[in-house]
Design a protein around this motif. Sequence first.
Motif, PDB file in Angstrom:
ATOM      1  N   UNK A   1      12.265  -5.997   7.991  1.00  0.00           N
ATOM      2  CA  UNK A   1      12.463  -4.797   7.170  1.00  0.00           C
ATOM      3  C   UNK A   1      11.152  -4.017   7.168  1.00  0.00           C
ATOM      4  N   UNK A   2      11.230  -2.749   7.472  1.00  0.00           N
ATOM      5  CA  UNK A   2      10.015  -1.939   7.515  1.00  0.00           C
ATOM      6  C   UNK A   2       9.861  -1.272   6.158  1.00  0.00           C
ATOM      7  N   UNK A   3       8.748  -1.478   5.521  1.00  0.00           N
ATOM      8  CA  UNK A   3       8.556  -0.865   4.206  1.00  0.00           C
ATOM      9  C   UNK A   3       7.305  -0.020   4.241  1.00  0.00           C
ATOM     10  N   UNK A   4       7.378   1.151   3.681  1.00  0.00           N
ATOM     11  CA  UNK A   4       6.211   2.034   3.654  1.00  0.00           C
ATOM     12  C   UNK A   4       5.448   1.820   2.362  1.00  0.00           C
ATOM     13  N   UNK A   5       4.161   2.139   2.440  1.00  0.00           N
ATOM     14  CA  UNK A   5       3.306   1.936   1.267  1.00  0.00           C
ATOM     15  C   UNK A   5       3.815   2.769   0.096  1.00  0.00           C
ATOM     16  N   UNK A   6       4.349   3.985   0.427  1.00  0.00           N
ATOM     17  CA  UNK A   6       4.817   4.872  -0.655  1.00  0.00           C
ATOM     18  C   UNK A   6       6.309   5.108  -0.511  1.00  0.00           C
ATOM     19  N   UNK A   7       6.976   5.328  -1.616  1.00  0.00           N
ATOM     20  CA  UNK A   7       8.435   5.582  -1.537  1.00  0.00           C
ATOM     21  C   UNK A   7       8.667   7.053  -1.205  1.00  0.00           C
ATOM     22  N   UNK A   8       9.940   7.463  -1.143  1.00  0.00           N
ATOM     23  CA  UNK A   8      10.275   8.817  -0.689  1.00  0.00           C
ATOM     24  C   UNK A   8       9.638   9.882  -1.587  1.00  0.00           C
ATOM     25  N   UNK A   9       9.287   9.522  -2.833  1.00  0.00           N
ATOM     26  CA  UNK A   9       8.663  10.527  -3.708  1.00  0.00           C
ATOM     27  C   UNK A   9       7.149  10.454  -3.663  1.00  0.00           C
ATOM     28  N   UNK A  10       6.627   9.669  -2.726  1.00  0.00           N
ATOM     29  CA  UNK A  10       5.180   9.594  -2.577  1.00  0.00           C
ATOM     30  C   UNK A  10       4.528   8.653  -3.577  1.00  0.00           C
ATOM     31  N   UNK A  11       5.327   7.884  -4.335  1.00  0.00           N
ATOM     32  CA  UNK A  11       4.727   6.954  -5.296  1.00  0.00           C
ATOM     33  C   UNK A  11       4.433   5.619  -4.616  1.00  0.00           C
ATOM     34  N   UNK A  12       3.318   5.012  -5.024  1.00  0.00           N
ATOM     35  CA  UNK A  12       2.971   3.685  -4.472  1.00  0.00           C
ATOM     36  C   UNK A  12       4.093   2.712  -4.793  1.00  0.00           C
ATOM     37  N   UNK A  13       4.521   1.942  -3.850  1.00  0.00           N
ATOM     38  CA  UNK A  13       5.592   0.957  -4.116  1.00  0.00           C
ATOM     39  C   UNK A  13       5.036  -0.169  -4.976  1.00  0.00           C
ATOM     40  N   UNK A  14       5.871  -0.736  -5.925  1.00  0.00           N
ATOM     41  CA  UNK A  14       5.435  -1.804  -6.844  1.00  0.00           C
ATOM     42  C   UNK A  14       5.106  -3.048  -6.019  1.00  0.00           C
ATOM     43  N   UNK A  15       4.100  -3.768  -6.441  1.00  0.00           N
ATOM     44  CA  UNK A  15       3.826  -5.053  -5.792  1.00  0.00           C
ATOM     45  C   UNK A  15       2.857  -4.924  -4.613  1.00  0.00           C
ATOM     46  N   UNK A  16       2.415  -3.718  -4.350  1.00  0.00           N
ATOM     47  CA  UNK A  16       1.468  -3.575  -3.238  1.00  0.00           C
ATOM     48  C   UNK A  16       0.063  -3.615  -3.805  1.00  0.00           C
ATOM     49  N   UNK A  17      -0.729  -4.630  -3.455  1.00  0.00           N
ATOM     50  CA  UNK A  17      -2.067  -4.719  -4.056  1.00  0.00           C
ATOM     51  C   UNK A  17      -2.943  -3.568  -3.575  1.00  0.00           C
ATOM     52  N   UNK A  18      -3.699  -2.985  -4.481  1.00  0.00           N
ATOM     53  CA  UNK A  18      -4.665  -1.968  -4.055  1.00  0.00           C
ATOM     54  C   UNK A  18      -5.939  -2.705  -3.671  1.00  0.00           C
ATOM     55  N   UNK A  19      -6.653  -2.143  -2.762  1.00  0.00           N
ATOM     56  CA  UNK A  19      -7.805  -2.888  -2.226  1.00  0.00           C
ATOM     57  C   UNK A  19      -8.953  -2.944  -3.220  1.00  0.00           C
ATOM     58  N   UNK A  20      -9.105  -1.906  -4.026  1.00  0.00           N
ATOM     59  CA  UNK A  20     -10.232  -1.910  -4.966  1.00  0.00           C
ATOM     60  C   UNK A  20      -9.700  -2.269  -6.351  1.00  0.00           C
ATOM     61  N   UNK A  21     -10.151  -3.360  -6.892  1.00  0.00           N
ATOM     62  CA  UNK A  21      -9.689  -3.754  -8.237  1.00  0.00           C
ATOM     63  C   UNK A  21     -10.534  -3.062  -9.287  1.00  0.00           C
ATOM     64  N   UNK A  22      -9.883  -2.291 -10.136  1.00  0.00           N
ATOM     65  CA  UNK A  22     -10.620  -1.581 -11.188  1.00  0.00           C
ATOM     66  C   UNK A  22     -10.466  -2.364 -12.483  1.00  0.00           C
ATOM     67  N   UNK A  23     -10.926  -3.614 -12.484  1.00  0.00           N
ATOM     68  CA  UNK A  23     -10.795  -4.482 -13.655  1.00  0.00           C
ATOM     69  C   UNK A  23      -9.454  -5.186 -13.593  1.00  0.00           C
ATOM     70  N   UNK A  24      -9.156  -6.100 -14.490  1.00  0.00           N
ATOM     71  CA  UNK A  24     -10.075  -6.587 -15.503  1.00  0.00           C
ATOM     72  C   UNK A  24     -11.221  -7.379 -14.896  1.00  0.00           C
ATOM     73  N   UNK A  25     -12.394  -7.250 -15.472  1.00  0.00           N
ATOM     74  CA  UNK A  25     -13.597  -7.838 -14.901  1.00  0.00           C
ATOM     75  C   UNK A  25     -13.935  -9.159 -15.576  1.00  0.00           C
TER      76      UNK A  25
END
Length: 273
Positions: free
Chosen positions: A1-25
């Motif tokens: 199954x091919x999944x894009x990072x963003x859905x058709x509305x350009x929102x980040x898909x749930x469950x995709x880790x972002x590379x930079x963690x902005x906390x909690x520290x």
Amino acid sequence: MKQYLKDENGNMRKGKPVSILNGPFNQEGTKEIKELFDGVDPFGFPKPSKLIEYFFSFSINNSDDKEGIYLDFFSGSGTSAHAVMNLNAKDGGNRKFILVQLPELNKTESQFANICELGKERIRRAAKKIKENTGADIDYGFRVYRVDSSNMKDVYYTPDKLGQMNLDDMASNIKEDRTGEDLLIQVMLECGLELSLPMESRDIEGKTVHYVAGNSLIACFDDEVSESVIKKIAEDQPLRVVFRDSSFRDDSARINVEELFKLLSPSTEIQVL
Ligand SMILES: C[S@@+](CC[C@H](N)C(=O)[O-])C[C@H]1O[C@@H](n2cnc3c(N)ncnc32)[C@H](O)[C@@H]1O
């Protein structure tokens, strides 16, 4: 199954880790454990449970996803258990955790003999706090197991290597320092039964009889178990029943057990250690 990072509305898909963690520290981890241990950090820079919760959230596909087993093989102060209980308290889930920790000495001065003892106490205190704060009706319990050598003496595994001197060892093939619980866990592992199953030990006419998941497994490792106790066990129709050799006064008592089960619970599998 091919999944894009963003859905058709350009929102980040749930469950995709972002590379930079902005906390909690990590500071939050120290603050959190100090709140549990009366202002003292008995471990030294534990992870914040919210951070572990964030990582665990990657495995949660949708709001119905409330099960799962979370393994932390380097568990330290037990933050992963805290995170799992947090998640369960939020959605009434029944997620389980397996934490593995060497009995290493604490790097930080504390009243705990080793990090395992600290981790156990941390889980207890976190459970108490979550219960007080959320009132969530979830499972706050946990069991502790220690990896050890087999309960069985070598005679059990290599009878062909027996010599005259080993006569004593033939009296019992089970190590003297092992308890009924030790044997029960061994049998559960051999049968592939999960160690998180409900367990109950009952006193039947002075004999300790262990029940696992109702009557899935019933075991009695006491010596010289009487016929009336065995009858009571058979009447509970166990799927599997386990005794030890010394549970039977003599061979006729051993044979009699087979006959009793043939009569009262013919489908029961009988095992003797
Ligand atoms: C960085 S700490 C984990 C801290 C943990 N995440 C917390 O928040 O408290 C790593 C832990 O792994 C333990 N450890 C190291 N080697 C191990 C091994 N082979 N098996 C089990 N635990 C181990 C260490 O004793 C230490 O407590």
